[in-house]
Design a protein around this motif. Structure first.
Motif, PDB file in Angstrom:
ATOM      1  N   LEU A  63      35.843  -9.414   4.969  1.00 54.34           N
ATOM      2  CA  LEU A  63      34.682  -8.964   4.206  1.00 54.34           C
ATOM      3  C   LEU A  63      34.445  -7.467   4.409  1.00 54.34           C
ATOM      4  O   LEU A  63      34.138  -6.743   3.459  1.00 54.34           O
ATOM      5  N   ALA A  64      34.573  -7.007   5.652  1.00 50.05           N
ATOM      6  CA  ALA A  64      34.407  -5.579   5.918  1.00 50.05           C
ATOM      7  C   ALA A  64      35.462  -4.763   5.194  1.00 50.05           C
ATOM      8  O   ALA A  64      35.176  -3.694   4.636  1.00 50.05           O
ATOM      9  N   ALA A  65      36.697  -5.252   5.180  1.00 54.30           N
ATOM     10  CA  ALA A  65      37.777  -4.543   4.482  1.00 54.30           C
ATOM     11  C   ALA A  65      37.566  -4.556   2.974  1.00 54.30           C
ATOM     12  O   ALA A  65      37.857  -3.569   2.285  1.00 54.30           O
ATOM     13  N   ALA A  66      37.062  -5.678   2.447  1.00 47.39           N
ATOM     14  CA  ALA A  66      36.785  -5.759   1.007  1.00 47.39           C
ATOM     15  C   ALA A  66      35.717  -4.754   0.606  1.00 47.39           C
ATOM     16  O   ALA A  66      35.754  -4.189  -0.496  1.00 47.39           O
ATOM     17  N   PHE A  67      34.752  -4.528   1.473  1.00 48.29           N
ATOM     18  CA  PHE A  67      33.716  -3.512   1.255  1.00 48.29           C
ATOM     19  C   PHE A  67      34.362  -2.148   1.019  1.00 48.29           C
ATOM     20  O   PHE A  67      34.029  -1.436   0.061  1.00 48.29           O
ATOM     21  N   LEU A  68      35.333  -1.783   1.855  1.00 46.83           N
ATOM     22  CA  LEU A  68      36.011  -0.488   1.704  1.00 46.83           C
ATOM     23  C   LEU A  68      36.948  -0.483   0.504  1.00 46.83           C
ATOM     24  O   LEU A  68      37.005   0.494  -0.251  1.00 46.83           O
ATOM     25  N   GLY A  69      37.695  -1.578   0.319  1.00 45.26           N
ATOM     26  CA  GLY A  69      38.662  -1.627  -0.773  1.00 45.26           C
ATOM     27  C   GLY A  69      38.024  -1.515  -2.140  1.00 45.26           C
ATOM     28  O   GLY A  69      38.573  -0.868  -3.042  1.00 45.26           O
ATOM     29  N   ALA A  70      36.862  -2.124  -2.316  1.00 41.11           N
ATOM     30  CA  ALA A  70      36.169  -2.047  -3.608  1.00 41.11           C
ATOM     31  C   ALA A  70      35.778  -0.609  -3.923  1.00 41.11           C
ATOM     32  O   ALA A  70      35.922  -0.142  -5.064  1.00 41.11           O
ATOM     33  N   PHE A  71      35.280   0.124  -2.929  1.00 38.84           N
ATOM     34  CA  PHE A  71      34.923   1.529  -3.123  1.00 38.84           C
ATOM     35  C   PHE A  71      36.155   2.365  -3.484  1.00 38.84           C
ATOM     36  O   PHE A  71      36.158   3.107  -4.469  1.00 38.84           O
ATOM     37  N   LEU A 266      22.035  -8.836  -2.380  1.00 36.14           N
ATOM     38  CA  LEU A 266      21.092  -9.920  -2.093  1.00 36.14           C
ATOM     39  C   LEU A 266      21.707 -11.283  -2.380  1.00 36.14           C
ATOM     40  O   LEU A 266      21.508 -12.242  -1.624  1.00 36.14           O
ATOM     41  N   LEU A 267      22.465 -11.367  -3.489  1.00 37.34           N
ATOM     42  CA  LEU A 267      23.127 -12.622  -3.820  1.00 37.34           C
ATOM     43  C   LEU A 267      24.119 -13.022  -2.738  1.00 37.34           C
ATOM     44  O   LEU A 267      24.130 -14.171  -2.286  1.00 37.34           O
ATOM     45  N   ASP A 268      24.963 -12.079  -2.316  1.00 33.51           N
ATOM     46  CA  ASP A 268      25.983 -12.431  -1.334  1.00 33.51           C
ATOM     47  C   ASP A 268      25.367 -12.776   0.016  1.00 33.51           C
ATOM     48  O   ASP A 268      25.876 -13.635   0.735  1.00 33.51           O
ATOM     49  N   TYR A 269      24.281 -12.117   0.371  1.00 33.35           N
ATOM     50  CA  TYR A 269      23.582 -12.503   1.598  1.00 33.35           C
ATOM     51  C   TYR A 269      23.107 -13.948   1.479  1.00 33.35           C
ATOM     52  O   TYR A 269      23.333 -14.771   2.371  1.00 33.35           O
ATOM     53  N   ALA A 270      22.447 -14.268   0.375  1.00 25.69           N
ATOM     54  CA  ALA A 270      21.927 -15.624   0.184  1.00 25.69           C
ATOM     55  C   ALA A 270      23.057 -16.632   0.016  1.00 25.69           C
ATOM     56  O   ALA A 270      23.016 -17.735   0.579  1.00 25.69           O
ATOM     57  N   ALA A 386      34.795   1.533 -13.388  1.00 21.52           N
ATOM     58  CA  ALA A 386      35.374   0.904 -12.195  1.00 21.52           C
ATOM     59  C   ALA A 386      34.697   1.418 -10.924  1.00 21.52           C
ATOM     60  O   ALA A 386      34.547   0.678  -9.958  1.00 21.52           O
ATOM     61  N   THR A 387      34.287   2.693 -10.939  1.00 26.34           N
ATOM     62  CA  THR A 387      33.558   3.239  -9.791  1.00 26.34           C
ATOM     63  C   THR A 387      32.248   2.489  -9.592  1.00 26.34           C
ATOM     64  O   THR A 387      31.913   2.074  -8.478  1.00 26.34           O
ATOM     65  N   GLY A 388      31.487   2.306 -10.684  1.00 31.51           N
ATOM     66  CA  GLY A 388      30.220   1.596 -10.599  1.00 31.51           C
ATOM     67  C   GLY A 388      30.404   0.153 -10.176  1.00 31.51           C
ATOM     68  O   GLY A 388      29.640  -0.371  -9.356  1.00 31.51           O
ATOM     69  N   HIS A 389      31.436  -0.497 -10.713  1.00 33.50           N
ATOM     70  CA  HIS A 389      31.699  -1.877 -10.323  1.00 33.50           C
ATOM     71  C   HIS A 389      32.159  -1.932  -8.868  1.00 33.50           C
ATOM     72  O   HIS A 389      31.756  -2.831  -8.113  1.00 33.50           O
ATOM     73  N   GLY A 390      33.007  -0.982  -8.453  1.00 38.11           N
ATOM     74  CA  GLY A 390      33.488  -0.965  -7.081  1.00 38.11           C
ATOM     75  C   GLY A 390      32.373  -0.760  -6.076  1.00 38.11           C
ATOM     76  O   GLY A 390      32.337  -1.410  -5.022  1.00 38.11           O
ATOM     77  N   ILE A 391      31.445   0.143  -6.384  1.00 38.42           N
ATOM     78  CA  ILE A 391      30.283   0.350  -5.506  1.00 38.42           C
ATOM     79  C   ILE A 391      29.461  -0.927  -5.421  1.00 38.42           C
ATOM     80  O   ILE A 391      29.045  -1.357  -4.339  1.00 38.42           O
ATOM     81  N   SER A 392      29.243  -1.570  -6.564  1.00 37.49           N
ATOM     82  CA  SER A 392      28.449  -2.804  -6.595  1.00 37.49           C
ATOM     83  C   SER A 392      29.120  -3.912  -5.806  1.00 37.49           C
ATOM     84  O   SER A 392      28.481  -4.603  -5.002  1.00 37.49           O
ATOM     85  N   LYS A 397      29.780  -7.161  -0.789  1.00 35.17           N
ATOM     86  CA  LYS A 397      30.518  -7.660   0.369  1.00 35.17           C
ATOM     87  C   LYS A 397      29.836  -7.249   1.674  1.00 35.17           C
ATOM     88  O   LYS A 397      29.920  -7.960   2.677  1.00 35.17           O
ATOM     89  N   LEU A 398      29.148  -6.115   1.659  1.00 41.77           N
ATOM     90  CA  LEU A 398      28.361  -5.734   2.835  1.00 41.77           C
ATOM     91  C   LEU A 398      27.254  -6.761   3.077  1.00 41.77           C
ATOM     92  O   LEU A 398      26.988  -7.149   4.224  1.00 41.77           O
ATOM     93  N   GLY A 399      26.619  -7.217   1.999  1.00 40.08           N
ATOM     94  CA  GLY A 399      25.607  -8.262   2.126  1.00 40.08           C
ATOM     95  C   GLY A 399      26.191  -9.545   2.687  1.00 40.08           C
ATOM     96  O   GLY A 399      25.570 -10.210   3.530  1.00 40.08           O
ATOM     97  N   ALA A 400      27.402  -9.893   2.237  1.00 40.84           N
ATOM     98  CA  ALA A 400      28.061 -11.082   2.764  1.00 40.84           C
ATOM     99  C   ALA A 400      28.369 -10.919   4.251  1.00 40.84           C
ATOM    100  O   ALA A 400      28.176 -11.837   5.052  1.00 40.84           O
ATOM    101  N   PHE A 401      28.856  -9.737   4.608  1.00 47.26           N
ATOM    102  CA  PHE A 401      29.181  -9.439   6.011  1.00 47.26           C
ATOM    103  C   PHE A 401      27.940  -9.588   6.898  1.00 47.26           C
ATOM    104  O   PHE A 401      27.974 -10.212   7.957  1.00 47.26           O
TER     105      PHE A 401
END
Length: 468
Positions: A63-71, A266-270, A386-392, A397-401
């Protein structure tokens, strides 16, 4: 009619279905790799005698890596092109899955899980954005939703493989290695197809300035539906009109990012908090159940409660409205979590608990779990999409983490009821934050992004959009 308008009005073709398959196979891999670790880590703990700290690290590294990869890959897809990133992330996922399966030690496994997560994170923005830019205006939500819907298959296949391996008598050590290694198979199958897919025609026209190449390619891939001179450029901005710094400091796009990234967080946290509560549910149903029994029960809960949500969301997304469906889903999630937390004895009454839990799971899928993936692919300018989607996706994924780490601590201090009451509040926040977003259903991508000359204006509300 220019090429952009022709793309918007084209009917569904074999090309659209092919694009769904190629993107969906990659996203199936994403879901399988992200969620299979929940089962595999139990077997790894038995095999390697992991401490609780190492188990938590194993479960959350990807999850932490996905956070970076999306950006990283979200931005790279806007700068270097969608197609290049499209096959590159698949190659990274192959390497990560094979390396994970062959890992001789815990830290080598962590390194390959990180590599795998980096590729998975990158696949989120490029799969969503390419499908969105290939799609017509009328069916865009359905097509992007079908890509995301392959997550359901990934979630089902993991437990099925685990049951088959353990049922066949495989040892824990063999079973988890096979489970992790199989993640390379769909990625390997799709990498050739991804190299053969055309670059996004909208990106070619509006960013690269190559309308003739876009027209020639898209005609070949749409059964001749979309042809033309390619002289039209639509209303989207070019790379020179909106840079990264301007995007990140502009009030309109910051509000949009707060909506897409904030609701995904918020969704991924929940969602992950909801998923993590599954062991408590299993202990209520069968406290002394075997590993295979728990896997089977978890699979049954998902198939009964979640899969119908995915299917119905794909079928109704473009009719209900993407924003409206997200509002509905967050509202129902909040209600379900509130009922579990507020009704005395709810967590000890097995059947009522399962019913409400199942409804919450259904509306997670028939709602924000689907729409938080779809909407960021629609709302941003072509050179920042793609930048906007990647940030989102990365913030999600940070919320999931955070959810993975925080849920056990909250359960210890607040109990299951208190933890789910907090999750209800998070769902209410998701509902409120969704309201800053416009309704993209039925509108062209270029209309949604608007002109950067008007970028200081707030995004339209759904009511204003409907009144146009």
């Amino acid at each position: 009619m220019d090429l952009i308008a022709a793309l918007d009005e084209a009917s569904l073709s074999r090309f659209h279905l092919r694009a769904v398959l190629v993107s969906g196979m990659g996203f199936f891999t994403d879901a399988y790799d992200l969620f299979v670790i929940g089962i595999a880590s139990t077997l790894i703990t038995n095999d390697w005698n992991l401490s609780s700290g190492r188990l938590a690290l194993l479960n959350s590294t990807m999850l932490a890596a996905a956070f970076l990869g999306a950006f990283v890959f979200g931005r790279f897809a806007d700068v270097a092109g969608r197609k290049r990133v499209y096959w590159m992330v698949a190659a990274i996922m192959i390497a990560g899955a094979v390396g994970s399966a062959l890992s001789p030690s815990f830290w080598v496994l962590i390194a390959f899980r990180f590599l795998l997560g980096f590729g998975v994170g990158g696949d989120y923005p490029v799969s969503a954005v390419l499908m969105s830019e290939y799609a017509n205006r009328k069916d865009r939500g359905k097509l992007v939703g079908m890509v995301f819907g392959t997550q359901a298959l990934g979630l089902i296949v993991g437990p099925l493989i685990a049951l088959a391996l353990l049922g066949a008598g495989a040892s824990d050590g063999v079973a988890w290695r096979v489970m992790l290694g199989l993640g390379a198979v769909p990625a390997a199958a799709v990498i050739y197809l991804r190299r053969k897919m055309p670059e996004s025609p909208r990106y070619q026209i509006q960013v690269l300035g190559q309308p003739s190449q876009a027209a020639a390619q898209i005609s070949d891939f749409t059964d001749g539906q979309v042809t033309g001179t390619g002289t039209g450029t639509g209303t989207g901005p070019s790379r020179h009109e909106l840079g990264l710094r301007a995007f990140l400091t502009n009030r309109r796009w910051l509000i949009m990012l707060a909506g897409t990234a904030g609701t995904w967080f918020l969704l991924d946290y929940a969602y992950y908090g909801n998923t993590i509560s599954t062991p408590q549910i299993l202990s209520l149903i069968s406290p002394n159940a075997s590993t295979m029994t728990k896997i089977a029960i978890q699979l049954a809960i998902f198939v009964v409660a979640a899969v119908p949500g995915y299917v119905l969301a794909i079928a109704r997304l473009d009719r209900i409205g993407h924003r409206r469906l997200q509002l509905l889903g967050f509202a129902m999630m909040a209600l379900c979590f509130l009922i579990i937390a507020a009704v005395p004895g709810m967590t000890t009454m097995v059947v009522p608990f399962l019913l409400v839990y199942g409804v919450s799971y259904f509306f997670t899928e028939f709602g924000p779990n689907m729409t938080t993936f779809v909407m960021p692919s629609e709302l941003y300018p072509v050179n920042m999409r793609a930048t906007g989607h990647g940030i989102s996706a990365g913030i999600g994924k940070l919320g999931a983490f955070i959810g993975v780490f925080l849920f056990p601590l909250l359960q210890t201090s607040l109990g299951l009821r208190g933890t789910l009451l907090l999750t209800a509040a998070v769902s209410v926040l998701g509902f409120a934050l969704t309201r800053v977003l416009p309704e993209p259903t039925g509108r062209s991508l270029e209309d949604m992004a608007g002109s950067t000359r008007d970028a200081g204006a707030l995004p339209e509300t759904a009511d204003r959009a409907a009144a146009r």
